[in-house]
Design a protein around this motif. Structure first.
Motif, PDB file in Angstrom:
ATOM      1  N   ARG A  32     -10.312   1.075  18.986  1.00  0.00           N
ATOM      2  CA  ARG A  32     -10.872   0.695  20.279  1.00  0.00           C
ATOM      3  C   ARG A  32      -9.817   0.609  21.356  1.00  0.00           C
ATOM      4  NH1 ARG A  32     -13.431  -4.666  18.657  1.00  0.00           N
ATOM      5  NH2 ARG A  32     -14.048  -4.157  16.554  1.00  0.00           N
ATOM      6  N   GLU A  33     -10.260   0.444  22.569  1.00  0.00           N
ATOM      7  CA  GLU A  33      -9.305   0.247  23.648  1.00  0.00           C
ATOM      8  C   GLU A  33      -8.773  -1.171  23.589  1.00  0.00           C
ATOM      9  OE1 GLU A  33      -8.079   2.405  26.078  1.00  0.00           O
ATOM     10  OE2 GLU A  33      -8.880   3.721  24.542  1.00  0.00           O
ATOM     11  N   ALA A  34      -7.526  -1.321  23.979  1.00  0.00           N
ATOM     12  CA  ALA A  34      -6.897  -2.635  23.882  1.00  0.00           C
ATOM     13  C   ALA A  34      -7.660  -3.680  24.689  1.00  0.00           C
ATOM     14  CB  ALA A  34      -5.455  -2.545  24.373  1.00  0.00           C
ATOM     15  N   GLY A  35      -8.225  -3.257  25.823  1.00  0.00           N
ATOM     16  CA  GLY A  35      -8.882  -4.205  26.715  1.00  0.00           C
ATOM     17  C   GLY A  35     -10.097  -4.886  26.104  1.00  0.00           C
ATOM     18  N   SER A  36     -10.679  -4.285  25.087  1.00  0.00           N
ATOM     19  CA  SER A  36     -11.923  -4.810  24.551  1.00  0.00           C
ATOM     20  C   SER A  36     -11.706  -5.938  23.546  1.00  0.00           C
ATOM     21  CB  SER A  36     -12.705  -3.687  23.889  1.00  0.00           C
ATOM     22  OG  SER A  36     -12.002  -3.280  22.729  1.00  0.00           O
ATOM     23  N   VAL A  37     -10.463  -6.342  23.343  1.00  0.00           N
ATOM     24  CA  VAL A  37     -10.184  -7.365  22.344  1.00  0.00           C
ATOM     25  C   VAL A  37     -10.428  -8.755  22.911  1.00  0.00           C
ATOM     26  CG1 VAL A  37      -8.507  -8.022  20.579  1.00  0.00           C
ATOM     27  CG2 VAL A  37      -8.370  -5.802  21.626  1.00  0.00           C
ATOM     28  N   SER A  38     -10.814  -8.795  24.179  1.00  0.00           N
ATOM     29  CA  SER A  38     -10.772 -10.060  24.885  1.00  0.00           C
ATOM     30  C   SER A  38     -11.883 -11.036  24.517  1.00  0.00           C
ATOM     31  CB  SER A  38     -10.809  -9.792  26.390  1.00  0.00           C
ATOM     32  OG  SER A  38     -11.968  -9.030  26.670  1.00  0.00           O
TER      33      SER A  38
ATOM     34  N   SER B 233      -1.636 -10.007  22.917  1.00  0.00           N
ATOM     35  CA  SER B 233      -1.571 -11.331  23.524  1.00  0.00           C
ATOM     36  C   SER B 233      -2.135 -11.302  24.949  1.00  0.00           C
ATOM     37  CB  SER B 233      -0.146 -11.865  23.503  1.00  0.00           C
ATOM     38  OG  SER B 233       0.697 -11.003  24.191  1.00  0.00           O
ATOM     39  N   LEU B 234      -1.939 -10.191  25.663  1.00  0.00           N
ATOM     40  CA  LEU B 234      -2.480 -10.128  27.027  1.00  0.00           C
ATOM     41  C   LEU B 234      -4.003 -10.189  26.997  1.00  0.00           C
ATOM     42  CD1 LEU B 234      -0.197  -7.492  28.755  1.00  0.00           C
ATOM     43  CD2 LEU B 234      -0.303  -9.947  29.181  1.00  0.00           C
ATOM     44  N   ALA B 235      -4.572  -9.565  25.966  1.00  0.00           N
ATOM     45  CA  ALA B 235      -6.028  -9.499  25.889  1.00  0.00           C
ATOM     46  C   ALA B 235      -6.658 -10.878  25.736  1.00  0.00           C
ATOM     47  CB  ALA B 235      -6.440  -8.596  24.723  1.00  0.00           C
ATOM     48  N   VAL B 236      -5.921 -11.833  25.214  1.00  0.00           N
ATOM     49  CA  VAL B 236      -6.503 -13.146  24.982  1.00  0.00           C
ATOM     50  C   VAL B 236      -6.014 -14.187  25.971  1.00  0.00           C
ATOM     51  CG1 VAL B 236      -6.698 -12.652  22.523  1.00  0.00           C
ATOM     52  CG2 VAL B 236      -4.715 -13.897  23.364  1.00  0.00           C
ATOM     53  N   SER B 237      -5.161 -13.787  26.914  1.00  0.00           N
ATOM     54  CA  SER B 237      -4.521 -14.791  27.768  1.00  0.00           C
ATOM     55  C   SER B 237      -5.268 -15.013  29.074  1.00  0.00           C
ATOM     56  CB  SER B 237      -3.092 -14.363  28.086  1.00  0.00           C
ATOM     57  OG  SER B 237      -2.355 -14.269  26.903  1.00  0.00           O
TER      58      SER B 237
END
Lengths: 343, 534
Positions: free
Chosen positions: B258-264, B476-480
């Motif tokens: 998946r795209e990294a952005g969707s981990v949020s 870490s950016l995705a969850v911050s």
């Protein structure tokens, strides 16, 4: 240039040369220092000679402990075992076999070295605290044995024949030669590939093993060399004391003296043990010879101060300070930014 | 493509001859644990073999078996005609096998040159003096020439890795076993390390590379073997293995597609604007360092109640120092720390822990000889009653169900991922209001990192604020809620995480113009160039 060299023999890597050069320079300095000590003995009186003899023996003792504990990281509490064994071997060959002091001293050195090799069999399986406790146990066992062995007069002790003990000047020279030999051995070890590998074993024996270093072999060699040097120092002590008992020669105090001198002077350095021996023996023990309790008090106090404020020991501290004050005047070459801060 | 400090690729190694390394039916048991199960492998002369797999799959054990640190329970290992299993490590090394450690093990008190000297071989194999390679040559090849007289303890991470390789080369090894030599490197540092390993490989030396950093696998090795629970489950080219369904399941993880952005999933939509939440921790104008080193240079940082804050930066940027200043391990030289508006700058670590600052340190620092449950109970507040500790233990085991069945096992026997769970669990036992996680994902398989970040959802949901010190930037950016970037002890970015998802911008903040613009994005993956371990 590197290209052609590697293509020729990629499997073989030679040690860098500067190391050997520094070792030769250090040995040269040692010869000069030895000559100076000899001259001092010529002009000094009886006081200098007797003080010098014991001081030299302590330098050898401290250096021998330093080679084992400071270089290879094997903390021994068994100095007494080798001092005692060597002193007894010397006294017995001189009284029973009629040898003179020189072969007697060599016999003491050889027996101490053999004892080292023998003790190494079980002790090399031990590391760290266990090694230290093992050496202590060996010393206590030898003390108990000699205390109860009729061949060596049990706790009555033995003597070297008084007529065979060399005069004061000769004793001074003997002590000096033993100390030079010990310091010379330390220099040869420190400034050689052998010594670099010893330090590596001290830092991380597993990593050293992975780089092809036969760790047990190196530890054995350094134990035997240290044992032999302690044996030589023990011979000098035996000749100065003339008669002695097991509880004195196998005492814990030999270990404590050596350890305190090395820690105060600078463990793992060549000069440190010399500085430590001079500071403790000349600076404290002889100055306060009439106040033995006070002397011990100051020795302990100095040790506390060193361990708390100059944990590397006096000599490294002096070197650091000198270097810093030199840099202060010259242009600031090193900047704090040169090395990245640990994250 | 190189940053100025990387230098030209090494063309210096000429071909060496070596022998095939053959493992036949190798099995290794530790008590009841089967670490390697009937493995047969063949590494041809000059081949680079990659080994991947989840933590605890037995990869490091396999390298240690070959290196002589363990003796196989069954099976044989031969190099050419010589059987090497059961030999001592130093003897194995002299047969031409060199093991480079995951965590560099320099001899810190020795100089860089002396470190290499320990491994120098001239006393073992007699070569004519003219044909000898000197320590200086090896240092030059590994780009350590200028650091020869520096103490090993003063080296940065990249130089430590170089030194680890230089030492192995100096032993004359023809088969190199590289255990995660790229772990912890970022961006240009990683590129430099890969170039060095590649050039060593080009000289004809065989290699077995265990690595979680996918770039290393994709750019160096020609064949990959996948281990899971000690068994070989897949084998093939890097591309083929990456496409394998089973490998995705056990190792790479579904998320990698998946795209990294969707981990949020961790970030609740409602707290997007966090300026109004009250401050939990404020770092005001703090400086800190070691001796003459300045590690933190007037740093400002703010964490709100229940907020998730990332601190990013290259190696040596001061991230871990910041974490230690917050928890009190390293004193602040100037500036103030405020905890819920109360000044705590001078407060010792244990008192800060009692106030609610929990620190899960880099390298985990679990107590290896204690059991898992003992480790956890040790993390509980001293004042807590027995009932409360048990209750808390239950909660932590609920967050990390995997730890429940391991409760009686000695912590030192756990795999890397399990140890990381334990470290976080232990920190949570103290019922903190702020949890500092230093290098959560370092050295862990992608699936494990996924699982750890998933559990942070539960942690956050219970109202605990998180301070994430990370190399794994996309995770870490995705969850911050907010992010900071440090460069050489200074804050070069503070604000919303989204702008940092733009890689060019991130690299610019990382190196603050020093290498900006010279960086070339990840040639192979392309999804996230700077972060390690996708």
């Amino acid at each position: 240039m590197a290209t052609t060299a590697l293509s020729r023999a990629p499997g073989s890597v030679a040690p860098a040369l500067p190391l050997r050069r520094r070792g030769i320079a250090a040995l040269g300095a040692l010869v000069l220092a030895g000559a100076a000590c000899l001259a001092l003995g010529e002009v000094g009186g009886a006081g200098v000679l007797s003080l010098g003899t014991t001081l030299f023996a302590y330098v050898a003792l401290a250096q021998a402990w330093n080679i084992l504990g400071g270089f290879s990281g094997q903390m021994s509490l068994g100095v007494g075992a080798f001092v005692g064994t060597s002193a007894y071997a010397m006294a017995l060959t001189m009284t029973r076999l009629g040898w003179s002091w020189l072969p007697g001293m060599v016999a003491g050195m050889v027996v101490a070295g053999a004892l080292s090799a023998l003790l190494a069999l079980p002790l090399l399986r031990l590391k760290g605290d266990y090694f230290a406790v093992g050496t202590l146990a060996a010393t206590l066992a030898l003390d108990a044995w000699f205390d109860n062995w009729s061949f060596v007069n049990k706790s009555m002790g033995v003597s070297v024949p008084i007529q065979a003990v060399p005069g004061q000047t000769e004793m001074y020279v003997i002590g000096l030669v033993v100390a030079l030999f010990a310091v010379g051995s330390a220099i040869v070890m420190r400034w050689s590939t052998f010594g670099v590998r010893l330090l590596a074993i001290r830092e991380d024996d597993l990593a050293a093993r992975l780089l092809g270093v036969n760790v047990s072999g190196y530890r054995l060699v350094v134990m035997v060399v240290s044992g032999m040097l302690i044996g030589l120092a023990g011979g000098v002590f035996a000749l100065s004391l003339v008669s002695f008992v097991p509880d004195g020669m196998f005492a814990m105090s030999w270990t404590i003296e050596a350890l305190v001198m090395v820690v105060i002077g600078g463990m793992g350095t060549v000069i440190g043990p010399i500085v430590g021996a001079v500071a403790v023996y000349y600076g404290i023990t002889t100055e306060l010879a009439n106040f033995p309790t006070l002397s011990l008090f100051f020795e302990g106090g100095l040790l506390l101060v060193i361990v708390r404020f100059v944990p590397g020991g006096l000599w490294p501290f002096v070197v650091r300070s000198a270097r810093r004050s030199l840099e202060w005047r010259g242009p600031a070459i090193r900047s704090a930014r040169a090395t990245p801060p640990p994250s | 493509m190189h940053a100025p400090w990387i230098g030209e690729p090494l063309a210096a190694f000429e071909a060496v001859e070596s022998s095939p390394l053959v493992l036949e039916h190798v099995t290794k048991r530790f008590g009841g644990v089967l670490a390697n199960d009937d493995l047969s492998l063949r590494v041809e002369p000059g081949e680079a073999l990659g080994i991947i797999g989840p933590n605890g799959a037995g990869k490091s054990t396999l390298l240690r078996l070959i290196g002589g640190l363990h003796v196989p329970s069954a099976g044989t290992i031969t190099l050419g005609a010589t059987r090497i299993d059961g030999l001592r490590p130093d003897v194995v090394n002299r047969h031409g096998i060199g093991l480079a450690n995951q965590i560099p093990k320099p001899f810190p008190a020795l100089s860089v040159a002396e470190n290499v000297q320990v491994a120098a071989t001239s006393h073992r194999r007699k070569a004519s003096p003219r044909a000898r390679v000197t320590v200086d040559d090896v240092l030059e090849l590994c780009q350590l020439g200028t650091r020869a007289d520096a103490r090993a303890s003063s080296l940065g991470l990249l130089d430590l890795k170089r030194l680890e390789l230089a030492r192995v080369l100096a032993t004359g090894a023809r088969v190199l076993l590289l255990d995660e030599v790229a772990a912890g490197l970022v961006g240009d540092e990683l590129t430099a390390a890969i170039q060095l390993v590649r050039s060593i490989h080009r000289s004809g030396r065989s290699m077995i590379i265990v690595e979680h950093v996918q770039r290393v696998i994709q750019e160096i090795v020609s064949r990959v073997v996948v281990l899971d629970w000690g068994k070989l489950i897949a084998e093939g080219t890097p591309a083929a293995v990456a496409a394998d369904e089973r490998v995705r399941d056990v190792y790479l993880g579904r998320r990698a597609q998946r795209e990294a952005g969707s981990v949020s999933s961790l970030r609740p939509e409602t707290t997007a604007g966090t300026a109004n939440s009250s401050a939990l921790l404020e770092v005001e104008n703090v400086c800190a360092g070691y001796g003459s080193l300045v590690a933190l240079d007037h740093v400002e940082l703010r964490i709100g109640e229940g907020e998730v804050v990332s601190v990013l930066g290259a190696n040596g940027a001061g991230k871990s120092t910041l974490a230690k200043v917050v928890s009190g391990h390293v004193p602040a030289r100037s500036g103030r720390l405020l905890w819920r508006t109360r000044e705590v700058t001078e407060l010792p670590t244990y008192k800060r822990a009692r106030l609610g600052i929990a620190h899960s340190p880099e390298g985990r620092r679990i107590f290896p000889d204690h059991t898992v449950s003992e480790n956890l109970l040790l993390g509980a507040a001293h004042s807590a009653s027995r009932a409360r500790r048990t209750e808390r233990l239950e909660w932590v085991l609920g967050v990390f169900p995997a730890l429940r069945k391991l409760a009686a096992r000695r912590a030192g026997l756990l795999s890397g991922g399990e140890q990381q769970m334990l470290a976080i669990g232990r920190a949570l036992m103290a019922e903190p209001s702020l949890l500092i996680c230093d290098e959560l994902s370092l050295g862990l398989a992608p699936t494990i990192v996924d699982a750890l970040y998933d559990t942070l959802v539960d942690v956050r949901a219970s109202g605990i604020a998180l301070l994430l010190i990370e190399q794994n930037t996309s995770r870490s950016l995705a969850v911050s809620d907010r992010a900071y970037v440090l460069h050489r002890g200074r804050v070069t970015y503070a604000g919303a995480p989204e702008p940092l998802l733009d890689e060019t911008f991130l690299v610019q903040r990382y190196f603050h113009g020093e290498f900006g613009g010279r960086h070339e994005p990840d040639e192979t993956g392309g999804r996230s160039g700077v972060p390690t371990g996708k």
